[in-house]
Scaffold this motif. Structure first.
Motif, mmCIF file in Angstrom:
data_model
loop_
_atom_site.group_PDB
_atom_site.id
_atom_site.type_symbol
_atom_site.label_atom_id
_atom_site.label_comp_id
_atom_site.label_asym_id
_atom_site.label_seq_id
_atom_site.Cartn_x
_atom_site.Cartn_y
_atom_site.Cartn_z
ATOM 1 N N PHE A 1 0.843 -1.192 0.000
ATOM 2 C CA PHE A 1 0.000 0.000 0.000
ATOM 3 C C PHE A 1 0.878 1.242 0.000
ATOM 4 O O PHE A 1 2.057 1.195 0.345
ATOM 5 N N HIS A 2 0.269 2.332 -0.398
ATOM 6 C CA HIS A 2 0.937 3.639 -0.376
ATOM 7 C C HIS A 2 0.663 4.280 0.981
ATOM 8 O O HIS A 2 -0.485 4.350 1.416
ATOM 9 N N TYR A 3 1.706 4.755 1.647
ATOM 10 C CA TYR A 3 1.583 5.308 2.992
ATOM 11 C C TYR A 3 1.726 6.818 2.964
ATOM 12 O O TYR A 3 2.689 7.351 2.386
ATOM 13 N N ALA B 1 -5.448 15.254 5.289
ATOM 14 C CA ALA B 1 -5.971 13.893 5.413
ATOM 15 C C ALA B 1 -7.183 13.696 4.510
ATOM 16 O O ALA B 1 -7.307 12.662 3.839
ATOM 17 N N LEU B 2 -8.063 14.686 4.476
ATOM 18 C CA LEU B 2 -9.254 14.589 3.628
ATOM 19 C C LEU B 2 -8.879 14.500 2.158
ATOM 20 O O LEU B 2 -9.525 13.796 1.378
ATOM 21 N N ALA B 3 -7.821 15.214 1.777
ATOM 22 C CA ALA B 3 -7.373 15.173 0.385
ATOM 23 C C ALA B 3 -6.859 13.793 0.002
ATOM 24 O O ALA B 3 -6.930 13.402 -1.173
ATOM 25 N N ALA B 4 -6.366 13.041 0.993
ATOM 26 C CA ALA B 4 -5.804 11.715 0.705
ATOM 27 C C ALA B 4 -6.841 10.600 0.770
ATOM 28 O O ALA B 4 -6.622 9.506 0.241
ATOM 29 N N LEU B 5 -7.979 10.866 1.424
ATOM 30 C CA LEU B 5 -8.993 9.824 1.573
ATOM 31 C C LEU B 5 -9.790 9.642 0.284
ATOM 32 O O LEU B 5 -9.924 10.556 -0.512
ATOM 33 N N GLY B 6 -10.321 8.440 0.109
ATOM 34 C CA GLY B 6 -11.120 8.134 -1.071
ATOM 35 C C GLY B 6 -11.544 6.687 -1.052
ATOM 36 O O GLY B 6 -11.396 5.982 -0.042
ATOM 37 N N ALA C 1 -8.808 4.110 0.050
ATOM 38 C CA ALA C 1 -7.933 4.519 1.147
ATOM 39 C C ALA C 1 -8.559 4.139 2.484
ATOM 40 O O ALA C 1 -9.772 4.020 2.613
ATOM 41 N N LYS C 2 -7.696 3.933 3.484
ATOM 42 C CA LYS C 2 -8.147 3.667 4.845
ATOM 43 C C LYS C 2 -7.426 4.609 5.788
ATOM 44 O O LYS C 2 -6.225 4.859 5.664
ATOM 45 N N ARG D 1 -7.409 -4.438 2.233
ATOM 46 C CA ARG D 1 -6.321 -4.267 1.259
ATOM 47 C C ARG D 1 -6.421 -2.882 0.612
ATOM 48 O O ARG D 1 -6.649 -2.764 -0.590
ATOM 49 N N PRO D 2 -6.250 -1.816 1.397
ATOM 50 C CA PRO D 2 -6.343 -0.476 0.815
ATOM 51 C C PRO D 2 -5.145 -0.171 -0.077
ATOM 52 O O PRO D 2 -4.037 -0.666 0.151
ATOM 53 N N GLU D 3 -5.379 0.649 -1.082
ATOM 54 C CA GLU D 3 -4.263 1.114 -1.907
ATOM 55 C C GLU D 3 -3.455 2.179 -1.180
ATOM 56 O O GLU D 3 -2.248 2.295 -1.380
ATOM 57 N N THR D 4 -4.136 2.939 -0.303
ATOM 58 C CA THR D 4 -3.478 4.010 0.440
ATOM 59 C C THR D 4 -3.842 3.911 1.906
ATOM 60 O O THR D 4 -5.011 3.726 2.257
ATOM 61 N N LEU D 5 -2.845 4.050 2.770
ATOM 62 C CA LEU D 5 -3.062 4.091 4.211
ATOM 63 C C LEU D 5 -2.761 5.514 4.678
ATOM 64 O O LEU D 5 -1.649 6.017 4.497
#
Length: 265
Positions: free
Chosen positions: A6-8, A17-22, A25-26, A44-48
């Protein structure tokens, strides 16, 4: 097992944080629930999105008679708070039953709420206290939802993938209110099989929320009305337990509700 790749990202503000959520993402707070899910690859999120660097989400304060809990507030902080003990003792009693001290030192109030485990103590206590949950989205802005509408199903809430729980608001209790939290687990620190959170203020106010009685924390208004109308602890408990179909859980829940009502009295 180890997590899938995953991307951290570790934002330092709510806006970042809001910009990174989707959708893929988790959000990571204390990690006491999410990390095991990652390790078993059940998540299995792509972004944490690691929230631990966002200091503005870690606070606990009383404002105008209302308790405001930042989503990143540690459970141990809630447990030690004299403000919470004096005004919202149900939360103190409930969080003391959460696992073990090491878990409470890392686990967050917001994380427990957002995870929405039907056997978790804090969602049940907050439901009994008529808490409201404040969320934010980069696209839609802020919104606030009451507990009955927030918890939807086991491990499922009203939070959208791009939303972040930022604050829990707990209203002041009626004058003279007393509270009790009782649960039963096979071993200390294990998930409870059943439990009850009770708030009582004479015949003016009663709140009873059940743990493990359904897919979400369950209020039992018939039992609450009976208690306000002068029913005994045993009778109100019998009404509360009638909401369950399983004989064992019905008997266990009935007994726990009775104990909680008597303790709160």
């Amino acid at each position: 097992m180890k997590p899938a790749p995953f991307h951290y990202v570790a934002p330092r503000s709510v806006d970042a944080a809001l910009a990174a959520l989707g959708e893929d993402a988790k959000a990571l707070a204390g990690g006491q629930s999410l990390v095991p899910l990652l390790n078993f690859r059940l998540a299995r999120p792509e972004t944490l999105v690691d929230l631990n660097g966002i200091d503005e989400l870690a606070y606990l304060r009383k404002s105008g008679g209302t308790l405001r809990i930042g989503a990143l507030t540690r459970q141990a902080t809630l447990h030690r708070s004299s403000v919470v003990e004096r005004g919202w003792s149900l939360l103190t009693r409930a969080v003391a039953q959460v696992a073990h001290p090491a878990i409470r030192n890392r686990g967050t109030v917001g994380g427990s709420v957002a995870h929405a485990d039907p056997a978790a103590e804090l969602p049940v206590a907050l439901t009994a206290l008529d808490a409201r949950f404040h969320m934010r989205s980069a696209q839609r802005g802020p919104r606030t939802i009451a507990a009955p509408d927030f918890f939807r199903a086991p491990l499922m809430t009203a939070l959208e993938p791009d939303e972040l729980l930022v604050e829990i608001e707990v209203p002041a209790l009626p004058d003279g209110a007393r509270a009790a939290f009782v649960e039963h687990a096979r071993t200390h620190g294990d998930f409870a099989l059943a439990g009850a959170a009770v708030v009582r203020a004479g015949t003016e106010h009663a709140a009873i929320a059940l743990l493990g009685a359904g897919p979400t924390p369950l209020r039992v208004p018939d039992a609450e009305r009976a208690l306000c109308n002068g029913a005994s602890a045993a009778e109100a408990a019998r009404i509360a337990g009638a909401a369950l179909d399983d004989d064992y859980r019905r008997a266990l829940t009935t007994e726990l509700v009775r104990r909680a009502i008597e303790e709160a009295a």
